[in-house]
Structures are given as C-alpha cells and as structure tokens.
Design a protein around this motif. Structure first.
Motif, PDB file in Angstrom:
ATOM      1  N   THR A 110      40.736 -18.120  -1.128  1.00 26.36           N
ATOM      2  CA  THR A 110      40.142 -18.108  -2.464  1.00 26.36           C
ATOM      3  C   THR A 110      40.506 -16.819  -3.209  1.00 26.36           C
ATOM      4  OG1 THR A 110      38.324 -19.428  -1.635  1.00 26.36           O
ATOM      5  CG2 THR A 110      37.959 -18.290  -3.725  1.00 26.36           C
ATOM      6  N   ILE A 111      40.877 -16.988  -4.462  1.00 28.07           N
ATOM      7  CA  ILE A 111      41.285 -15.844  -5.279  1.00 28.07           C
ATOM      8  C   ILE A 111      40.081 -15.276  -6.004  1.00 28.07           C
ATOM      9  CG2 ILE A 111      42.583 -15.222  -7.358  1.00 28.07           C
ATOM     10  CD1 ILE A 111      44.589 -17.494  -6.293  1.00 28.07           C
ATOM     11  N   ALA A 112      39.926 -13.954  -5.951  1.00 33.03           N
ATOM     12  CA  ALA A 112      38.910 -13.278  -6.743  1.00 33.03           C
ATOM     13  C   ALA A 112      39.562 -12.839  -8.047  1.00 33.03           C
ATOM     14  CB  ALA A 112      38.358 -12.081  -5.979  1.00 33.03           C
ATOM     15  N   SER A 113      39.177 -13.502  -9.132  1.00 32.32           N
ATOM     16  CA  SER A 113      39.744 -13.184 -10.448  1.00 32.32           C
ATOM     17  C   SER A 113      38.729 -12.324 -11.192  1.00 32.32           C
ATOM     18  CB  SER A 113      40.025 -14.492 -11.197  1.00 32.32           C
ATOM     19  OG  SER A 113      40.265 -14.247 -12.557  1.00 32.32           O
ATOM     20  N   MET A 114      38.989 -11.011 -11.233  1.00 39.92           N
ATOM     21  CA  MET A 114      37.959 -10.062 -11.667  1.00 39.92           C
ATOM     22  C   MET A 114      38.432  -9.212 -12.842  1.00 39.92           C
ATOM     23  SD  MET A 114      36.606  -9.110  -7.829  1.00 39.92           S
ATOM     24  CE  MET A 114      35.009  -8.443  -8.311  1.00 39.92           C
ATOM     25  N   GLN A 115      37.485  -8.558 -13.525  1.00 36.52           N
ATOM     26  CA  GLN A 115      37.774  -7.813 -14.736  1.00 36.52           C
ATOM     27  C   GLN A 115      37.228  -6.393 -14.609  1.00 36.52           C
ATOM     28  OE1 GLN A 115      35.929 -10.822 -14.761  1.00 36.52           O
ATOM     29  NE2 GLN A 115      37.826 -11.995 -14.882  1.00 36.52           N
ATOM     30  N   PRO A 116      38.102  -5.418 -14.367  1.00 32.93           N
ATOM     31  CA  PRO A 116      37.614  -4.055 -14.117  1.00 32.93           C
ATOM     32  C   PRO A 116      36.737  -3.496 -15.242  1.00 32.93           C
ATOM     33  CG  PRO A 116      39.973  -4.200 -13.692  1.00 32.93           C
ATOM     34  CD  PRO A 116      39.558  -5.528 -14.235  1.00 32.93           C
ATOM     35  N   SER A 141      31.455  -1.560 -18.322  1.00 30.53           N
ATOM     36  CA  SER A 141      30.554  -1.871 -19.440  1.00 30.53           C
ATOM     37  C   SER A 141      29.166  -2.269 -18.934  1.00 30.53           C
ATOM     38  CB  SER A 141      31.106  -3.046 -20.266  1.00 30.53           C
ATOM     39  OG  SER A 141      32.355  -2.750 -20.793  1.00 30.53           O
ATOM     40  N   ASP A 142      29.119  -2.864 -17.734  1.00 28.38           N
ATOM     41  CA  ASP A 142      27.890  -3.528 -17.276  1.00 28.38           C
ATOM     42  C   ASP A 142      27.029  -2.720 -16.320  1.00 28.38           C
ATOM     43  OD1 ASP A 142      28.972  -5.650 -18.576  1.00 28.38           O
ATOM     44  OD2 ASP A 142      29.221  -6.947 -16.815  1.00 28.38           O
ATOM     45  N   ASP A 193      33.815   4.528 -17.528  1.00 29.16           N
ATOM     46  CA  ASP A 193      34.200   4.028 -18.841  1.00 29.16           C
ATOM     47  C   ASP A 193      35.029   5.068 -19.596  1.00 29.16           C
ATOM     48  OD1 ASP A 193      32.440   5.929 -19.844  1.00 29.16           O
ATOM     49  OD2 ASP A 193      30.848   4.478 -20.267  1.00 29.16           O
ATOM     50  N   ALA A 194      35.318   4.782 -20.867  1.00 26.83           N
ATOM     51  CA  ALA A 194      36.186   5.660 -21.660  1.00 26.83           C
ATOM     52  C   ALA A 194      35.580   7.047 -21.851  1.00 26.83           C
ATOM     53  CB  ALA A 194      36.479   5.018 -23.017  1.00 26.83           C
ATOM     54  N   GLN A 195      34.241   7.137 -21.733  1.00 23.97           N
ATOM     55  CA  GLN A 195      33.569   8.444 -21.852  1.00 23.97           C
ATOM     56  C   GLN A 195      33.381   9.093 -20.471  1.00 23.97           C
ATOM     57  OE1 GLN A 195      32.323   5.650 -23.799  1.00 23.97           O
ATOM     58  NE2 GLN A 195      33.711   6.547 -25.318  1.00 23.97           N
ATOM     59  N   SER A 196      34.121   8.598 -19.476  1.00 21.87           N
ATOM     60  CA  SER A 196      34.045   9.122 -18.110  1.00 21.87           C
ATOM     61  C   SER A 196      32.644   9.016 -17.509  1.00 21.87           C
ATOM     62  CB  SER A 196      34.520  10.583 -18.044  1.00 21.87           C
ATOM     63  OG  SER A 196      35.835  10.678 -18.526  1.00 21.87           O
TER      64      SER A 196
END
Ligand SMILES: [Zn+2]
Length: 549
Positions: free
Chosen positions: A398-404, A409-410, A464-467
């Motif tokens: 099974t492939i884990a299709s994930m979004q870094p 953000s979460d 995130d972008a603000q480290s």
C-alpha cells in the motif's frame, strides 16, 4: 547491392531520426533507480522527447548534436511530481475574486466593485479570502455592504477559513433564502432582526452554494490555463489529479484538443460512475502525447481534522463524545473499491483519522487476495495512523500518499484534537520509510500551495515557513532531503505506475526537467534556501514549456 542500399537507407534513417538536442553545460542532478544522487554535466534529448543519454563529467559529449542549448552552468533537476492535487479547484480559485490581502471593509468593497466592472459575465460573482478580524470591523459584514457596491449582482464570498460565506441580497434571493430560512444541522444563519444578515456558517453555506451556477466553459478553460501556469512555474511537470469530475476531464480534453496541454496529468476519477463515464472498462490510454490519462478512482473514508470530520478510534480530545463519522460502512467501502479494482482501475482512498486508516487497511487486506498482482492500493493523506496499524501499510504494498506541508500547517490543531499521546503515528513519514512503505509526496493544492520546494523544506524540518515549531514537530519523523526529493519524484511516479518513465532522468525516460536558481544539493544549503528556490525554466518532453520572465 541490395544489401548496400538497405544499409544506406538505414543509415539515412538513423541520421534523419537523430534530431538530438544537447542540453549542455549544466549542474545536473537526478536520482537513480536505487534512490542515490547522480550528478551529470549534460543531457542528450531525443526528438521524441525522451532522454537519450545522461552525460557525466567524465563522458565524451556527442560531437554534432542537431541542436545545442547552453545551460550556462545552472542547476538542472528532474521535473517534480505532485501525487495529490486538484487542478480545476486551483484554477478556479485563481480566476475568482481574491480578498485575502484586504485590510479594511472599504478596500474589500472597492475590490468587489472593480471586479464586477471588469467581469460583466458571468452574472454571479464568486470569491474568497475575507477576514473581518483583519479589517478591525468589530462585526461581521452584511449583505448590504455588498449591495452598496455590486447592485443587484448575486455575490458569494467565502471567508478565509472556508467556514463561512458572505452573500449579497440578490444571491440570497436567488437561493430562496428569506426571513423563514432555518439552518441545517451543523450550520448557522446570522440574522439582522428577522432577516438573514448575509453570513452563513459551516453547513448553512450550502443554502447559497446550491444556487451558484457551475462555471461557464470559457471560465473553466481560463481557469485550467491559469492552474497549468502556476504548476509549471512551481516546477511540477506531472500532477496526479484527485477526484476528477467528468466536467474537469472535459476541460482537460479541450486543452489537449487545442494543443495547449503541457503539464502531464494522471487522473483519479471522482467515484466509479465518473471512471466508467470517462474511461469505460479500465484505465484510459495516454492521450495527447503522454499528457493525460485516467488511471484510477478516488474514494473517501472520512473528512478532515479541522472540522472534526476525520474518523478517530477514540473521542476528540477537544470535543468529548465526538469521533467523526465514516463516509461508508465497511461493506460499502469494500464494494466501491472492489468495483473499481474489477475493471483494473487503481484505487486511492482518502483516510485522515486512525479509524478511517484502519478501515481502508482492513478493506485492502481483504481485497488483495481477490485482486492479486501489482495493484498499488493508495491511501491518501494517512495523517493519523494508530502506531499498531503503521506496519500494515507494507503488507500489500500500500502506498502512503502524503503531503508534508499539511503537517506544518496542522500541527497545533492536531495536538489540540488528539493530545500528545495519540500522535505516535501522525504524519509519520520516517516510520513509513523505515517500514518500507512506498511514500509519495504532494501538496493537496489548492488547500496548500503547490510549491514542492516548500514541501521539501517541510519534509526535512517539520517546520513551517516561520521555522515553527523550534526543532520541528515530532522531529523523529523528519526525513532526509534525498528521501523527500525521492518522494516528490520517483515515489510519486511509482504511485501512478509511471516509475519507468517519469520522475528520474536516464535513457528512455521522459525528458521532463527544470532549471532552478540554486543548487539545492550543495553542501551547507539550508532548508530556508531550499524553500526559496525559484524555477527558471520548465521543460516537458524535451520542450521548454515555461520560463520565468
Ligand atoms: Zn485532496
């Protein structure tokens, strides 16, 4: 004599067929089949758009290529692949009225007025991005605030968080929402006296949404081209489009028919009906010179964490008694997946909560015995997985299709929803890799920015972008740049059965590559530098299809 003529013909053919392009003088990088970094100095591209030869520094360059492009020493990498995005949503958002940078109500009003003047059609004005907190308004805006500048045009504007909408009087009238209107469960209608004020919260948003006409074909076509431009500018040469509708597919087909389809799209249909309507009895072939195909079907096991729609094994920490709800019972989900698999479609299932992930893993385990062979079942997001279920991803490939960028953000929300003790399998990229689970990365654009360099930075820092947070969130799940780059190239290609053609640069692979403004693999490069990478040129199939102005 005959033999001589045949040899001569073969020679002539070989020569005329070798309109090669030498992409010369580059600081080139690709991963090889084992995931190791390979450096090269030039790239020879065949006229059919595939790589003919990767030329290392020690190699001899072809003496007389038909064309030569001077890379001027710039860094060249394979085009990135986003394993999970929504092209038409990205495009439609890009052509809608965007209020996200307005700082006062007056500014928003003048923006609405200007948009109305510039866009006499379609009649409905749809937009997003407002935030009354940022305006310092001290109240929610009202329908009258829009009416004052848009007259009798129906206007529908979503709040920045997508949890409320702001309608004009004409919009409410067309939707049939009057003084007697009541909000459905999970929703709220703001009132001004007895009248709806124009603000509709959560589930009540549907009262207006149902009246918004679908976009005109012309608007959809524009939106598609805007999306394509954003994707190519971000460095994405292939996108896996999730939950493609029949309408979406037709827009993509129109782009292909007009010869303006440049990004490669691998589509996962929005349900079995769509797959059957578009592709019939199995995955479509590649259309428009390997630019568009439908390969699979996308299903949903649950909702999202933000709205507490994700289906959890235990109660939400911040909402005792609630666990979210499954979209289907076990039998239903298996039937849907089975129907798709029977026709040879690849199956991709959205699962965010740990109960939803377990349900899909159970279904795969059961179906894998019937539908044997190389099926590459996909779980989309796989955000909150019970640590006990993590190894099960590997069982049936099974492939884990994930979004870094979802993780960065979460993370605060995830901690609030679950508490610290239930995060052992949260956004667990390193554990997935340690368990030999095929990992594919993407962004879920337009929910997050499609920019894969932001994704790479998030994957290696868990910041995130603000480290934020310092040291990274659950830092044990950070992965290396090579691993992250692999998941955004060969991993994402593998997730769509395309690893022998896409994601890496070697002989026979598609010549999909980028020139970028910095060497992201140089020693000492920082995550912030990776995040700030600018794409200079994007090439698909050996042809330059986008260039920074
Ligand atoms: Zn999505």
């Amino acid at each position: 004599m005959k033999r001589f003529l045949a040899a001569l013909a073969a020679l002539l053919c070989a020569q005329s067929a070798s309109a090669d392009t030498l992409i010369d003088n580059v600081n080139g990088y690709t991963l090889d089949r084992s995931g190791s970094l390979v450096r090269f100095a030039a790239l020879l591209v065949d006229e059919d758009g595939t790589v003919k030869q990767l030329i290392l520094a020690k190699d001899k360059k072809p003496e007389r290529p038909t064309y030569r492009v001077d890379g001027r020493g710039r860094t060249l990498i394979p085009g990135l692949v986003d394993a999970h995005g929504h092209i038409m949503r990205l495009g439609l958002q890009a052509v809608q009225l965007d209020l996200s940078d307005t700082t006062t109500l007056e500014e928003a009003q003048s923006r609405i007025a200007a948009y109305a003047t510039a866009n006499p059609t379609p009649r409905w004005i749809v937009g997003f991005g407002w935030n009354q907190e940022k305006w310092g308004l001290g109240r929610l805006p009202t329908a009258a605030d829009i009416d004052a500048v848009a007259g009798d045009r129906p206007v529908w504007l979503e709040r920045i968080d997508n949890h409320a909408g702001w309608a004009s009087s004409a919009a409410m009238k067309e939707a049939g929402v009057g003084p007697g209107a009541t909000a459905p469960e999970g929703g709220r209608i703001e009132k001004a006296g007895k009248q709806p004020s124009g603000i509709f919260v959560d589930a009540a948003m549907a009262l207006i949404e149902k009246a918004v006409p679908p976009p005109l074909p012309r608007t959809s076509d524009q939106a598609f081209l805007r999306a394509q431009d954003i994707l190519l500018a971000s460095g994405l040469t292939t996108v896996e489009d999730m939950a493609t509708s029949v309408q979406d597919w037709l827009v993509m087909r129109r782009a292909g028919d007009r010869g303006v389809l440049n990004v490669r799209i691998i589509s996962y249909a929005a349900g079995n009906e769509t797959a059957l309507a578009v592709a019939g009895t199995g995955p479509s072939s590649w259309l428009y010179g390997n630019r568009l195909r439908m390969i699979g079907v996308k299903f949903y096991a649950d909702g999202a964490l933000g709205s507490r729609g994700a289906w959890l094994k235990q109660d939400y920490l911040d909402a005792p008694g609630q666990r979210g709800t499954p979209f289907h019972n076990d039998a239903e989900l298996k039937n849907l997946m089975s129907r798709a698999a029977m026709d040879g479609f690849q199956v991709a299932v959205h699962a965010i909560g740990d109960a939803a992930n377990r349900q899909v893993l159970d279904a795969i385990e059961e179906l894998a015995s019937t539908y044997s062979g190389d099926r590459r079942w996909r779980i989309e997001h796989a955000q909150i997985v019970d640590a006990a279920d993590l190894p099960r991803f590997a069982h049936n490939g099974t492939i884990a299709s994930m979004q870094p960028t979802h993780a960065t953000s979460d993370w605060q929300m995830a901690e609030a929803r679950l508490g610290p003790d239930r995060l052992g399998g949260a956004y667990a990229w390193a554990t997935m890799l340690a368990n030999h689970v095929p990992l594919a990365f993407g962004s879920d654009f337009p929910v997050e920015s499609p920019n894969p360099f932001a994704g790479l930075a998030a994957a290696i820092t868990r910041q995130d972008a603000q480290s934020q947070p310092p040291g990274g969130w659950l830092p044990g799940e950070k992965i290396s740049l090579l691993q992250a780059f692999g998941a955004f190239t060969r991993g994402a290609a593998y997730a769509a059965f395309e690893e022998t053609r896409l994601g890496t640069l070697e002989r026979g692979r598609m010549a999909d590559f980028l020139f970028i403004d910095r060497d992201i693999f140089a020693a000492g490069v920082t995550p912030q530098q990776i995040r700030g990478t600018q794409v200079l040129e994007t090439w698909v199939g050996g042809r330059k299809v986008w260039q920074r102005k």
